[in-house]
Structure formats: C-alpha cells, structure tokens
Enzyme design. Sequence first.
Site, short mmCIF file in Angstrom:
data_model
loop_
_atom_site.label_atom_id
_atom_site.label_comp_id
_atom_site.label_asym_id
_atom_site.label_seq_id
_atom_site.Cartn_x
_atom_site.Cartn_y
_atom_site.Cartn_z
N HIS A 17 18.43 -35.55 -11.63
CA HIS A 17 17.89 -36.03 -10.35
C HIS A 17 16.40 -35.76 -10.24
O HIS A 17 15.85 -35.79 -9.14
CB HIS A 17 18.66 -35.37 -9.19
CG HIS A 17 20.11 -35.73 -9.20
ND1 HIS A 17 20.57 -36.95 -8.77
CD2 HIS A 17 21.19 -35.04 -9.64
CE1 HIS A 17 21.89 -36.99 -8.92
NE2 HIS A 17 22.28 -35.85 -9.45
N LYS B 144 5.52 -3.67 -4.88
CA LYS B 144 6.97 -3.47 -4.88
C LYS B 144 7.61 -3.75 -3.52
O LYS B 144 8.61 -4.42 -3.44
CB LYS B 144 7.26 -2.03 -5.31
CG LYS B 144 8.73 -1.67 -5.35
CD LYS B 144 9.32 -2.05 -6.68
CE LYS B 144 10.80 -1.76 -6.77
NZ LYS B 144 11.46 -2.77 -7.61
N TRP C 9 -2.88 -2.65 -1.48
CA TRP C 9 -2.56 -4.03 -1.82
C TRP C 9 -3.17 -4.85 -0.69
O TRP C 9 -2.71 -4.79 0.45
CB TRP C 9 -1.04 -4.20 -1.89
CG TRP C 9 -0.61 -5.55 -2.36
CD1 TRP C 9 -0.45 -5.95 -3.66
CD2 TRP C 9 -0.26 -6.68 -1.55
NE1 TRP C 9 -0.04 -7.25 -3.69
CE2 TRP C 9 0.09 -7.73 -2.43
CE3 TRP C 9 -0.21 -6.91 -0.18
CZ2 TRP C 9 0.48 -8.98 -1.97
CZ3 TRP C 9 0.18 -8.16 0.28
CH2 TRP C 9 0.52 -9.17 -0.62
N GLU D 194 17.22 -15.94 -10.72
CA GLU D 194 16.70 -14.59 -10.91
C GLU D 194 15.92 -14.49 -12.23
O GLU D 194 14.87 -13.84 -12.31
CB GLU D 194 17.85 -13.57 -10.85
CG GLU D 194 17.51 -12.15 -11.22
CD GLU D 194 16.42 -11.51 -10.34
OE1 GLU D 194 15.99 -12.12 -9.36
OE2 GLU D 194 15.99 -10.40 -10.70
N ASN E 246 -0.77 1.90 5.99
CA ASN E 246 0.05 0.91 5.30
C ASN E 246 0.68 0.05 6.39
O ASN E 246 1.38 0.57 7.25
CB ASN E 246 1.14 1.61 4.48
CG ASN E 246 2.19 0.65 3.95
OD1 ASN E 246 1.88 -0.51 3.67
ND2 ASN E 246 3.41 1.11 3.82
N GLY E 247 0.43 -1.26 6.34
CA GLY E 247 0.98 -2.15 7.36
C GLY E 247 -0.05 -3.17 7.78
O GLY E 247 -1.06 -3.36 7.08
N CYS F 219 0.83 -1.20 0.00
CA CYS F 219 0.00 0.00 0.00
C CYS F 219 0.87 1.26 0.00
O CYS F 219 2.01 1.24 0.46
CB CYS F 219 -0.92 0.11 1.22
SG CYS F 219 -1.89 -1.35 1.54
N ARG G 242 3.19 0.24 -5.34
CA ARG G 242 3.10 -0.39 -4.01
C ARG G 242 1.81 -1.18 -3.81
O ARG G 242 1.65 -1.91 -2.84
CB ARG G 242 3.19 0.69 -2.92
CG ARG G 242 4.42 1.54 -2.98
CD ARG G 242 4.39 2.61 -1.92
NE ARG G 242 4.42 2.02 -0.60
CZ ARG G 242 5.53 1.68 0.05
NH1 ARG G 242 6.70 1.90 -0.52
NH2 ARG G 242 5.47 1.15 1.24
C1 F6R Z 1 11.27 -9.35 -7.74
C2 F6R Z 1 11.33 -8.41 -6.64
C3 F6R Z 1 11.19 -8.94 -5.26
C4 F6R Z 1 12.09 -8.14 -4.30
C5 F6R Z 1 11.85 -8.59 -2.86
C6 F6R Z 1 12.77 -7.89 -1.90
O1 F6R Z 1 11.46 -8.72 -8.97
O2 F6R Z 1 11.46 -7.24 -6.83
O3 F6R Z 1 11.48 -10.30 -5.20
O4 F6R Z 1 13.42 -8.36 -4.66
O5 F6R Z 1 10.53 -8.32 -2.52
O6 F6R Z 1 12.61 -6.51 -1.95
P1 F6R Z 1 13.69 -5.53 -1.35
O7 F6R Z 1 14.92 -5.68 -2.16
O8 F6R Z 1 13.09 -4.18 -1.43
O9 F6R Z 1 13.93 -5.99 0.06
#
Ligand code: F6R
Length: 622
Positions: free
Chosen positions: A518, A617, A78, A495, A104-105, A2, A27
């Site tokens: 495996h 995010k 969110w 990744e 937010n939280g 959020c 967010r």
């Molecule tokens: C994937 C992505 C997430 C963040 C994860 C950690 O593309 O962005 O997997 O890497 O949520 O976020 P931070 O780096 O902000 O702790």
Amino acid sequence: MCGIVGYIGREDAAPILLKGLKKLEYRGYDSAGIAILGAGGLTVRKSRGGIKNLEEKIEAELANGTLAASIGIGHTRWATHGEPSDINAHPHTDLSGNIAVVHNGIIENYARLKAWLQKHGVVFRSETDTEAVAHLIDLHYNGDLLQAVMESLIRLEGSYALAVVSRDDPDRIIAVRKESPLVIGKGDGENFIASDVPALLEYTRDVYYLLDREIAVLYRDKVEFYDGDGRRIEKNIAHVDWDAGAAEKDGYEHFMIKEINEQPKALTSALRARIQADAGQDAQGGVPVKAVNLEEIGFDSSWAQANRVVITACGTAWHAAVIGKYAFERYSRISADVDIASEYRYRNPICNPQDIFIIISQSGETADTLAAMRMAKESGSRVIAITNVVGSTLAREADLVMYTWAGPEIAVASTKAFTTQLMCLYLIALQFGVLRGVLSGDELAKSIKALEEVSGQAEKILKDKETIQRFAARHFTKSKVFFMGRLFDYAVSLESALKLKEISYTHSEAFAAGELKHGPIALVDESTLVVAICTQTVLFEKMDSNIKEVKARGASTLVITYDDVNYFDQSADEIFRIPRLPDGLSPMLSIIPCQLYAYYCAVQRGLDPDKPRNLAKSVTVE
Ligand code: F6R
C-alpha cells in the site's frame, strides 16, 4: 530532562558533585555546571558539552584547592530554552551572584515572569527559563532563603526540581519538586540530593522521595521537610537495595550492551514470586498445577470485571503497550485499546469507570504518560502502573503498581525495561484470562512453562551475539533499514526500528507487512535492508510472500524466526534463529537480536550508543 545533584557535609563537594553528575549524564549531556559555597563565597563553574568538558575546565582549580567547599549543587543539561552554551548552562544566579539555582523541568510562565522581572530592573544574561527563578528568589529574599523560595514558588507554573543555595545562608540547601523527580539521600553528617537514585548509591541507600510541592531543607546533620503550604512535615525513609554495581558498567564497554546482557536476569526478577507452584492438582490428580499470582500487587478478581483495558505509554513503553493489546485480546478476550500518551492527553477520549488503565513507564516520570494517567483517574478509571522505578511519581499515584524489577536502566535506549514490561503485561493478561474464565488450563500451563523458560532462552540468544555483530559489520552502512512483521511481530518491528534510528542514526522504519503493497514498497531498492520478523506460524506463508516481494526489488533480507523453522530458507538471504516459544510470547526473545543489531551498528559507526544525540533518558517535560 537534565539531572541535578547537591551535597552538604564535611567532604570536598566538587568531586562528589561531578561524580553524581556523571551518574546522571544519561538525562542530558549538552552542558554541565556546579556552584559551590566555600571560603571565597559562591563560585559557579560551567561549560558546554559533557561533564568531561567541565572537569577539564576546572581541573587546575580542583588540584590547587581553589574550589574547596563542603556544600554545592550541580547540573547536567538537556537544552529546552536556549541552545547548549556556557551561558545557558546551569547553575544560574541572581544579578549579585548571591543565589545559585539548578533546575530540571520547564517554567511555563517564564516569558511573563521575565517581562515582570525586567520591569523590576533585572537584566537577563541567558536564554533559559531557569534564570528567572534565580532572580525571583532574589527579589523575595529578605534574609531567609527558605521563605524566599516558598514565596517564589507561588509564582512558578510548570514543572521543576530545584536546588538553591545562597552565599548569605551558607549552611543549607533548599530543594523542591513539582512534576520532576528528586530524591534526597540521607548520610551520616552529610546529605545529598539527586534527580535519580544511581547518583546516590555510592554514599547512601537511605532516601526520601519528595512529593509534588514538598520542600526539603538539607543541613549537614539533618533534613527538614515542608509541605506545599509551608507546614513542617515528617517523611519516612525508604531503603534502596540496588547494589552500587548495578549502576556501573561492570567491565562492559557501554551501559546499553550491559543492559541487553542483563535481560535473562531481569526477566527472572520480573517473573519471580508471581508464579505459584502449587495452585492445585491437574484433573488426573497428582501433578501440581501452577498459577499466576498477582496478590503481591493487590490484583484481585474485582479487576477482571472491567469492560475494557486501555494501555498508555510513550516510546519503547508504547511498543510494549501494543504487544500488551494483542496479549489481552488473545489471553483474556477483553477489548483492549492502546494509546500514545502524548496523543491521548489531547484527545477527547471516551472512557468510563469500568475501564482499566495500564500505564507503562520505565522511569515513572514521563510527563505525557503521567498526564494520561491523571486523566484516566479523573474519569474514575482504576490504574495499574508498570514501572521500573520504585517511588516514582507513576508508582505513587497509580492504584496498583507492578514493578518490572529490571534494576537501574542507564542507557538512553531502553532494552531490559522493554522485555520486563512485556513479562508484566503477559502475567496480567494471563491472570485476566483466568479470572474471566476464558483461558483454558492447558493454555495457562503452556504459557507459564514458556514464561519460566524465557530467561534461559534469552541467554542462549545472547551467547550467539557474535552472529549479529558480524551481520552488523556487513550492513551498518545501509542507508535504509526496514523492519516488517505482522501483529506481535509488527510491534517488535516498531521497537527494532526505534532502537536502530535512535542510536545509529540510520533511517529505519517499521511496517505492518501487509501494508507493504500500500505504499512503503516504493522505497525498497538495492540500498535497503529488510529485517522480517516471523514468529507466528499461521502467518509464515504471508510473510514469505512479503520477503520475496522486497527481494525482487533488490533488498537484502534478514529473517528472524524459530530455530526449528525452515520455511524461509529459500526466500531469506540470512536467518537468525531464536528458541521456540508459543507464538504470542515470542516478542520477549525476537527483540533481542534487533537490540544487538542496533547496538553493533552504532559501535561500527563510531557512535556512543549510551549518549545518542538530541536524546535524554527521561522526558519529564512536554
Ligand atoms: C527509547 C526510549 C524511549 C522511552 C520513552 C518513555 O529507547 O527509551 O522511547 O521508552 O521516552 O520513557 P519511560 O518508559 O521512562 O516513560
């Protein structure tokens, strides 16, 4: 997750709130709302869906002036408690509609609070935890909103960034945070709040970062601060020097592709000032020798006394951590462990004050990552933070901070944060190796030269992005995509698979190539694309066998390798070539075609890569 915003000043609040929310949409984007205090009292408007839906809903009112007001708060959600809906969208109000709250939280004791409030006659309208906060403040309200907020906070458990306004107290906004980010923007005759700096940049660069439990009271002409015990405190202003364009799309279709393209610049920023050009002369004399210089972050020889390095993070940052582990083993010959923060915090880990923790987080606000950092500190270990966000909780609480200097990363899928995290990890690993006396002058010189060339090489890869775009156009319908590699290339595979699944919703997995036999090979058939990352010369032969194994089961194969390698010409269906780097440093480049592939697959599938479903995010809640 959020995002929250607030405005008090002399301008029309609603358009400013909407603009701010758009900047924070990364967010969360399943519902949005605003509350404004105008001539008509407190007005709340909210809607399921993105900010666009809210805008459409209030378009007529905005045009005819019904929503005119110079103070207000807003929220983009969110969902955690309660499905995305108009009712569950914030702001939430008390029963009389006097008080409005955005949050937010997560209020962890919300069920207990709700039961208690219900006993006091409160009827809940939504399924959210936040509504309890509005009722609680109302119950404590005795003519002073600040006092009511302070008294309510005593009863709240969990994490929160809150903004509160009241019809009976129309000339101020109360804001408070605990374990969720909140920034106060100081303007001229106007003040702002936001979950993140990009929402403020259009209006001000002067910000205050709130610490846990600190309260800000925003008036038009001033901001007052209080600590968790209600005492007045003074806070220093910080100046943000990002240019506003850094948080805009700048002509790109999506933030993600913009940020992928920003990697050459970001890598240069992460490296700049951390290499000393004249650190002495070589043995033959005359030729200046370069060295890594981390004095700027306070990294001195005491750090190299460590027995072990533990690297902890979540998601993409954890993938960087895996590469970090290999880098520490290779360049510093120190034992290195890597942990997913959400796992680490619930283990009973064995650590001691001689361990050094490196905690990686783009946002510096990920709840699990912060919890792991705090555990490390409690065990007496010292902590180095690698983060992109100046003033973030991680940056404030760690012993040393190494900023990635990637500039704001807005797209949900992390790209430039990842490559710059790698740059930081390599620099620390190399410096560790030097201080521990295990890295030869030759290898150091070779590695520094390579780090200095990475940015230009990344640029070269990006110039060839149409090759990946065409490849994506041919393969985006593949129902299964596997990435495989060994060691550094395995971490890049992890990744790459994450990037593809999160934005294109393709089923993708990463395998350590040696594990193929495996079990995972049972999944391989004609519908599978296998991307093999092959940048470690000593492992070419092994990788070649793995490529042949998956091809024999009908898979299409793409190999990512160096531009001077022909080893895979016979086995691979297609090859994407990247400039050569010393093997261990290649992840900073080999990930780029995989990021591009994920991006173009999402676009081909008609999806918005900046707003993947179910994701936000910053994961500031557990
Ligand atoms: C994937 C992505 C997430 C963040 C994860 C950690 O593309 O962005 O997997 O890497 O949520 O976020 P931070 O780096 O902000 O702790």
